[in-house]
Design an enzyme around this catalytic site. Sequence first.
Site, PDB file in Angstrom:
ATOM      1  N   SER A   6       0.368  40.588  71.399  1.00 31.93           N
ATOM      2  CA  SER A   6      -0.383  39.648  70.553  1.00 31.93           C
ATOM      3  C   SER A   6      -0.571  38.248  71.150  1.00 31.93           C
ATOM      4  O   SER A   6      -1.153  38.139  72.307  1.00 31.93           O
ATOM      5  CB  SER A   6       0.588  39.582  69.450  1.00 31.93           C
ATOM      6  OG  SER A   6      -0.278  39.231  68.472  1.00 31.93           O
ATOM      7  N   HIS A  60       0.647  46.526  63.873  1.00 33.83           N
ATOM      8  CA  HIS A  60       0.620  45.304  64.869  1.00 33.83           C
ATOM      9  C   HIS A  60       2.223  45.187  65.442  1.00 33.83           C
ATOM     10  O   HIS A  60       3.026  44.755  64.935  1.00 33.83           O
ATOM     11  CB  HIS A  60       0.363  44.111  64.422  1.00 33.83           C
ATOM     12  CG  HIS A  60       0.084  42.928  65.427  1.00 33.83           C
ATOM     13  ND1 HIS A  60      -0.769  42.762  65.962  1.00 33.83           N
ATOM     14  CD2 HIS A  60       1.002  41.974  65.274  1.00 33.83           C
ATOM     15  CE1 HIS A  60      -0.749  41.528  67.040  1.00 33.83           C
ATOM     16  NE2 HIS A  60       0.603  40.965  66.142  1.00 33.83           N
TER      17      HIS A  60
HETATM   18  C1  GCU Z   1      -1.249  35.910  64.196  1.00 36.75           C
HETATM   19  C2  GCU Z   1      -2.529  35.337  64.867  1.00 36.75           C
HETATM   20  C3  GCU Z   1      -2.878  36.197  66.137  1.00 36.75           C
HETATM   21  C4  GCU Z   1      -1.786  36.410  66.862  1.00 36.75           C
HETATM   22  C5  GCU Z   1      -0.603  36.768  66.132  1.00 36.75           C
HETATM   23  C6  GCU Z   1       0.807  37.284  66.972  1.00 36.75           C
HETATM   24  O1  GCU Z   1      -1.678  37.061  63.378  1.00 36.75           O
HETATM   25  O2  GCU Z   1      -3.501  35.215  63.981  1.00 36.75           O
HETATM   26  O3  GCU Z   1      -4.139  35.641  66.799  1.00 36.75           O
HETATM   27  O4  GCU Z   1      -2.087  37.484  67.992  1.00 36.75           O
HETATM   28  O5  GCU Z   1      -0.295  35.920  65.191  1.00 36.75           O
HETATM   29  O6  GCU Z   1       1.005  36.595  67.918  1.00 36.75           O
HETATM   30  O7  GCU Z   1       1.475  38.081  66.387  1.00 36.75           O
END
Ligand code: GCU
Length: 399
Positions: A238, A380
């Site tokens: 992420s 995620h």
């Molecule tokens: C949020 C953000 C993302 C990022 C994510 C993370 O959802 O909007 O851009 O990748 O956090 O780091 O888990």
Amino acid sequence: MSQDTLIDEAGVPQYKLPDLFDGKPNPQYWADRRRELLETFAEHVYGRTPLEAPEGGWGPTVRSREAAPFAEATRIQFRIQVGPPGNRHAVALLLYLPEKRKGPVPVFLGLNFSGNHTIHTDPGISLPESWMFPWDGTGVVDHRATEAGRGTRAHRWPVERILERGYGLATLYCGDLAPDQQGHPRISSFRELFAPAPDPQSEWGNLGIWAWSLSRAREAISALAEVDAHRIIAIGHSRMGKAALWAAAQDPLFAAAISNNSGCLGAALSRRKFGETVAKISKGFPHWFCPRLSTYAEREEQMPVDQHMLLALIAPRPLYVSSASEDLWADPRGEFLAAVEASAAYRLFGHEGIAGTEFPEVEAPLHGDRIGYHIRRGTHNMLRYDWERFMDFMDKQWE
Ligand code: GCU
């Protein structure tokens, strides 16, 4: 996700990506084009990484070297000190190495969200001393790490399995240098160690600082005889995946890069406007980027770059992009298509990258020539399934 978030493929606008090669798709021109693209990402997206050393310099010291209380492994902990007395910053770097090795080992190196102690229950991992972001269930009290945090993110870091497969694992807490909070004073005091960017609109943000710290960590572990300095892989989930890509794009001594669910301004194409958009990310997380990025809110088509170009900057080094089927915010298909588009840069070096444009089935990994991709079932996260595929792919790169 707010109601205006696009999560239906049918709503993706027609778009035209900026030309990776600026009309000159030949190997002779690539070194110059590459430099130009790095500049453009710095100017418009992540901010400029200062070229000079910080005031007071930096340097790693090994703080401890012990047998880990599991498997047959060694745990090494470093402290990388940055800056002069009076404005000192420090990074705690944790490295596990497998005891059974035939020679120097390849190492995965990645930032973590919640402190080194969260990646394993190993009681010997030093607790962070920095300001902590209070992620749910990580045992943070008043922005400080506590014993309760140990191992709370172990599902993202299958340490024993990584070592069993012959790799080392190194990690550092992102907040040691740049706390993940807009306006945190430690970010500005870290920035003060360097001359300001000539253009304030391209001052670096957290992603730039995190990427910088990955390179310092790479240098620190490279100095050990047990580590194969030519096989250090930048990895991240992420926002840390965004940082890993930016680090490997800038630092050619990273041997490979892995982006897991990095999404918007990581691996996903911005012009698709699917899931998280430039407007949403620059509003939600302005401190990750340079100030100029927000001028592209709702104007993705005006950006001089798109994310296939960031992936292309890794070429011809091995690159892996992974998505998750329910992680629509990160736009799995946009991540895949960026890898497909980046393949053109790999072809300049005689590597196919990913051939074809067909989006693979869930959990049917596509391991091309120097570029790998998979989409895991689920949400995620970065899980054991992902790691197994990363290692399958990396094993093949060095046969
Ligand atoms: C949020 C953000 C993302 C990022 C994510 C993370 O959802 O909007 O851009 O990748 O956090 O780091 O888990």
